[in-house]
Design a protein around this motif. Sequence first.
Motif, short mmCIF file in Angstrom:
data_model
loop_
_atom_site.label_atom_id
_atom_site.label_comp_id
_atom_site.label_asym_id
_atom_site.label_seq_id
_atom_site.Cartn_x
_atom_site.Cartn_y
_atom_site.Cartn_z
N CYS A 150 6.48 2.79 -7.56
CA CYS A 150 7.44 1.99 -8.21
C CYS A 150 7.75 0.98 -6.82
CB CYS A 150 9.31 2.77 -7.32
SG CYS A 150 9.23 4.31 -8.26
N LEU A 151 7.19 1.25 -5.81
CA LEU A 151 7.31 -0.05 -4.83
C LEU A 151 6.17 -1.08 -5.54
CD1 LEU A 151 7.63 -0.54 -2.28
CD2 LEU A 151 5.57 0.66 -0.88
N ASP A 152 4.74 -0.18 -5.67
CA ASP A 152 3.59 -0.82 -6.72
C ASP A 152 4.17 -2.13 -7.44
OD1 ASP A 152 1.57 -2.05 -7.79
OD2 ASP A 152 0.56 -0.23 -7.89
N TYR A 153 5.29 -1.41 -9.07
CA TYR A 153 5.69 -1.95 -9.51
C TYR A 153 6.60 -3.39 -9.46
CZ TYR A 153 7.93 -2.62 -14.26
OH TYR A 153 8.55 -2.84 -15.09
N ALA A 154 7.22 -2.45 -8.51
CA ALA A 154 8.90 -3.48 -8.10
C ALA A 154 7.32 -4.74 -6.96
CB ALA A 154 9.13 -2.95 -6.30
N ILE A 155 6.59 -4.36 -6.12
CA ILE A 155 5.60 -5.90 -5.96
C ILE A 155 5.65 -6.54 -6.96
CG2 ILE A 155 3.98 -6.34 -4.36
CD1 ILE A 155 4.82 -3.77 -2.41
N THR A 156 4.58 -6.13 -7.12
CA THR A 156 4.02 -6.63 -8.98
C THR A 156 4.67 -7.72 -9.75
OG1 THR A 156 2.72 -4.99 -9.19
CG2 THR A 156 2.34 -6.92 -10.79
N TYR A 157 6.28 -7.16 -9.83
CA TYR A 157 6.95 -7.34 -10.47
C TYR A 157 7.65 -8.60 -9.76
CZ TYR A 157 11.39 -8.84 -13.29
OH TYR A 157 12.63 -9.94 -14.13
N VAL B 85 -2.76 -6.52 -4.43
CA VAL B 85 -2.42 -7.02 -3.79
C VAL B 85 -1.05 -6.06 -3.39
CG1 VAL B 85 -0.77 -8.55 -2.41
CG2 VAL B 85 -2.42 -9.70 -3.32
N ALA B 86 -0.95 -5.24 -4.83
CA ALA B 86 0.59 -4.90 -4.50
C ALA B 86 0.57 -3.68 -4.23
CB ALA B 86 1.52 -5.03 -6.05
N ALA B 87 -1.15 -3.35 -4.94
CA ALA B 87 -1.74 -2.00 -5.20
C ALA B 87 -1.85 -1.84 -3.12
CB ALA B 87 -2.78 -1.59 -5.86
N PHE B 88 -2.45 -2.53 -2.45
CA PHE B 88 -2.65 -2.30 -1.26
C PHE B 88 -1.34 -2.08 -0.68
CE2 PHE B 88 -4.73 -3.72 2.60
CZ PHE B 88 -5.56 -2.95 2.12
N ILE B 89 -0.70 -2.67 -1.15
CA ILE B 89 0.56 -2.72 0.02
C ILE B 89 1.18 -1.36 -0.83
CG2 ILE B 89 3.03 -3.34 0.85
CD1 ILE B 89 1.90 -6.31 0.03
N ALA B 90 1.31 -0.98 -1.48
CA ALA B 90 1.53 0.75 -1.59
C ALA B 90 1.04 1.42 -1.35
CB ALA B 90 1.45 0.09 -3.19
#
Length: 363
Positions: A222-229, A275-280
């Motif tokens: 969910c976090l990955d998805y939200a950051i990507t969005y 980038v999002a994947a790395f944060i997640a």
Amino acid sequence: MREWQSGRFDRQRIGRVYHRFTPAHAAESLHAIDLSELWQRGKRLLMLDVDNTLVQWHAHECSDAVVEWAREAKRIGFDICIISNTNQLERLAKIAGSIGAETVRGRFKPSRSMYRLALVKFKRKPEEAIMVGDQLMTDVLGANRTGIEAIWVRRLEGKEFKGTSINRMMERMLTGAIYQALVTPVDETPSSPDEEREKPVAQKTIVHQIIKFAIVGGTSFCLDYAITYVLMNVIPGGHGLMSQRLGSGLIRHFPGLFNWAKGPAEAAAPILGWVAAFIAMTNAFFWNRHWTFEVRGKEERAAQMRRYYFIAIMGQLINVGIFSALFNIIGNHSLAIPKIAGAAVGAVWNFLGQRFYAFRSRG
Ligand SMILES: [Mg+2]
């Protein structure tokens, strides 16, 4: 105060500034102290605090259970000395008498004065003594300063002396750091394969770990998805979106690399996706380390993090690799099967890699 936790403390796990406030053990009550283990380790003199350790503040009598506990300690062979500078001498004498203890008086804890007097009185070295008390800022600190091992007991219920509230406030500020040094039962006694086998399925450690791992995985998704969005559709840049600007820049500067992209957004997507994947991934590191696999302390954290990223990035590549391979074999009939297969194999890889490699326990 955060939830009380008992156990052994390993000072090496925390910064030096906390060492002198850290007890050797925390015990739920006097009765939880393993007296014979102390005796075997050469401890001969028990130093005891009074208020909220032996009795409630202002109480004049020890409970029967405490009297019985002291009798047991004396039967093993311990000398008992009360370390208290209360000015209610009559009350002190009565309490000491009921448990057959000596008393010393001196400057306020954490001064070393009373500890030293007690050592002299019983002709003991600091290594032969143990201090039991309910306060970090006085009982434990004073003992540590004198080179005496301290056991921190949970304070008895009831009111306290007003002045103690300052100590308690400081204690609350310290406990977060100090509990980092607590050797949890998970670290200390990994259940033997036999014990593990006999547990009902729902109580098996591995089952708990899998459930927690799945929750962390879902949250990370969910976090990955939200950051990507947010990166793709929310953050502005120039006259439009940051992602558009980044994408057109990439296409302009690296036309050969991005000739597959249908437009700026498509060119930016894989970069922002990583980038999002790395944060997640980083978020999942902390949750899995602390919660799923219950690693305590900061020791080895950097090494664990390196191993973790290796596993996680490999996991991502396995996921994408399986997805692409199956997608090519099955053709464009189903997106779900390759997607689910890739994610499932990736998840199994990640779990095993984290459990047995990234967060493997020492020994
Ligand atoms: Mg006390």
